[in-house]
Design an enzyme around this catalytic site. Structure first.
Site, PDB file in Angstrom:
ATOM      1  N   ASP A  15      53.900  14.278  -9.296  1.00 14.24           N
ATOM      2  CA  ASP A  15      54.008  12.828  -9.127  1.00 14.24           C
ATOM      3  C   ASP A  15      53.859  12.097 -10.454  1.00 14.24           C
ATOM      4  O   ASP A  15      53.750  10.883 -10.473  1.00 14.24           O
ATOM      5  CB  ASP A  15      52.977  12.331  -8.112  1.00 14.24           C
ATOM      6  CG  ASP A  15      51.539  12.470  -8.600  1.00 14.24           C
ATOM      7  OD1 ASP A  15      51.261  13.374  -9.432  1.00 14.24           O
ATOM      8  OD2 ASP A  15      50.676  11.694  -8.143  1.00 14.24           O
ATOM      9  N   ASP A  39      51.654  20.184  -8.145  1.00 21.20           N
ATOM     10  CA  ASP A  39      50.504  19.417  -8.604  1.00 21.20           C
ATOM     11  C   ASP A  39      49.638  19.192  -7.366  1.00 21.20           C
ATOM     12  O   ASP A  39      50.132  19.271  -6.236  1.00 21.20           O
ATOM     13  CB  ASP A  39      50.983  18.087  -9.206  1.00 21.20           C
ATOM     14  CG  ASP A  39      49.827  17.186  -9.592  1.00 21.20           C
ATOM     15  OD1 ASP A  39      48.896  17.662 -10.247  1.00 21.20           O
ATOM     16  OD2 ASP A  39      49.873  15.996  -9.218  1.00 21.20           O
ATOM     17  N   THR A  92      46.785  22.032 -11.512  1.00 23.25           N
ATOM     18  CA  THR A  92      46.160  20.717 -11.394  1.00 23.25           C
ATOM     19  C   THR A  92      45.219  20.412 -12.558  1.00 23.25           C
ATOM     20  O   THR A  92      44.334  21.206 -12.875  1.00 23.25           O
ATOM     21  CB  THR A  92      45.411  20.583 -10.037  1.00 23.25           C
ATOM     22  OG1 THR A  92      44.788  19.307  -9.957  1.00 23.25           O
ATOM     23  CG2 THR A  92      44.391  21.679  -9.804  1.00 23.25           C
ATOM     24  N   HIS A 115      39.522  20.548 -18.650  1.00 27.07           N
ATOM     25  CA  HIS A 115      39.327  19.851 -19.922  1.00 27.07           C
ATOM     26  C   HIS A 115      39.714  18.380 -19.845  1.00 27.07           C
ATOM     27  O   HIS A 115      40.493  17.974 -18.991  1.00 27.07           O
ATOM     28  CB  HIS A 115      40.149  20.539 -21.015  1.00 27.07           C
ATOM     29  CG  HIS A 115      39.871  21.996 -21.112  1.00 27.07           C
ATOM     30  ND1 HIS A 115      40.787  22.954 -20.707  1.00 27.07           N
ATOM     31  CD2 HIS A 115      38.767  22.667 -21.525  1.00 27.07           C
ATOM     32  CE1 HIS A 115      40.256  24.152 -20.889  1.00 27.07           C
ATOM     33  NE2 HIS A 115      39.032  24.009 -21.378  1.00 27.07           N
ATOM     34  N   GLN A 132      42.101  18.723 -13.918  1.00 27.97           N
ATOM     35  CA  GLN A 132      40.850  18.293 -13.300  1.00 27.97           C
ATOM     36  C   GLN A 132      39.860  17.863 -14.383  1.00 27.97           C
ATOM     37  O   GLN A 132      38.785  18.433 -14.550  1.00 27.97           O
ATOM     38  CB  GLN A 132      40.284  19.423 -12.428  1.00 27.97           C
ATOM     39  CG  GLN A 132      41.113  19.716 -11.194  1.00 27.97           C
ATOM     40  CD  GLN A 132      41.150  18.556 -10.221  1.00 27.97           C
ATOM     41  OE1 GLN A 132      40.149  17.893  -9.982  1.00 27.97           O
ATOM     42  NE2 GLN A 132      42.314  18.294  -9.647  1.00 27.97           N
ATOM     43  N   CYS A 148      46.064  24.204 -21.757  1.00 29.23           N
ATOM     44  CA  CYS A 148      46.384  24.248 -20.329  1.00 29.23           C
ATOM     45  C   CYS A 148      46.699  22.885 -19.712  1.00 29.23           C
ATOM     46  O   CYS A 148      47.420  22.811 -18.726  1.00 29.23           O
ATOM     47  CB  CYS A 148      45.259  24.929 -19.546  1.00 29.23           C
ATOM     48  SG  CYS A 148      43.580  24.362 -19.872  1.00 29.23           S
ATOM     49  N   ASP A 203      46.617  16.479  -6.814  1.00 26.54           N
ATOM     50  CA  ASP A 203      46.297  15.100  -6.469  1.00 26.54           C
ATOM     51  C   ASP A 203      47.552  14.235  -6.508  1.00 26.54           C
ATOM     52  O   ASP A 203      48.227  14.143  -7.523  1.00 26.54           O
ATOM     53  CB  ASP A 203      45.246  14.553  -7.429  1.00 26.54           C
ATOM     54  CG  ASP A 203      43.944  15.333  -7.369  1.00 26.54           C
ATOM     55  OD1 ASP A 203      43.663  15.941  -6.320  1.00 26.54           O
ATOM     56  OD2 ASP A 203      43.212  15.357  -8.381  1.00 26.54           O
TER      57      ASP A 203
END
Length: 187
Positions: free
Chosen positions: A129, A9, A52, A93, A54, A101, A11
């Site tokens: 996380d 991941d 990730t 999305h 977003q 996704c 962030d």
């Protein structure tokens, strides 16, 4: 022969997270130990990729060009440290867009598998996380590990059964990497 793959991941694992989203390169602050960990993985023969969410793109907080600037900086820092990121998959999305996704769905991990030409992800790791990261890894057939950076401690506090499961918990990506390179290969 299977590829040794670690999917990360972004962030909260590689860089500091924010409840207000990471909207620009100026707000994207990497953990130096995470950059070094990715380099160590590369140097030890592991392939690294990123999956990730977003949703800030769907929310209009930033665009894909700004995201590319962040990822270009990430790739440059990792390369400077002697590492490589093989593929970055991202979901632009929002949570209600019904895409395939967005984690906890496994779509980005499947994208990574296909981009790297792998048949399976069963020997791979998903490091995150959040519970969604772990669920995506499980759905894709990966082994999972939780890091306590970013939202990790909150995730563990809300789901204490994680530490009682087969999911190892680490202080950060550097601690996971040290474990994997010294102990985890025998798993």
């Amino acid at each position: 022969m299977s590829t040794k793959l670690v999917i990360l991941d972004r962030d909260g694992v590689i860089n500091q997270d924010s409840h207000h989203y990471i909207k620009s390169l100026a707000e994207w602050i990497p953990y130096p130990s995470a950059i070094q960990a990715i380099a160590r993985l590369t140097q030890a023969g592991w392939t690294t990729a990123i999956a990730t969410n977003q949703s800030g793109i769907a929310r209009g907080y930033y665009d894909e060009t700004e995201l590319k600037h962040m990822h270009d900086s990430l790739n440059a820092l990792v390369a400077e440290a002697g590492g490589e990121i093989a593929h970055i998959a991202y979901c632009p999305h929002g949570p209600h867009d019904q895409c395939a996704c967005r984690k906890p769905l496994p779509g980005m991990l499947i994208d990574i598998r296909e981009a790297l030409g792998l048949e399976t992800l069963q020997d791979s790791w998903m490091i995150g996380d959040s519970l969604g990261d772990l669920q995506a890894g499980q759905a894709a057939g990966c082994q999972q590990a939780l890091v306590l950076t970013g939202k990790g401690q909150r995730t563990l506090d809300r789901h204490p059964d994680i530490s009682a499961s087969d999911t190892p918990v680490f202080e950060d990506l550097a601690a996971f990497t040290a474990w994997l390179l010294h102990d985890g290969d025998s798993r």
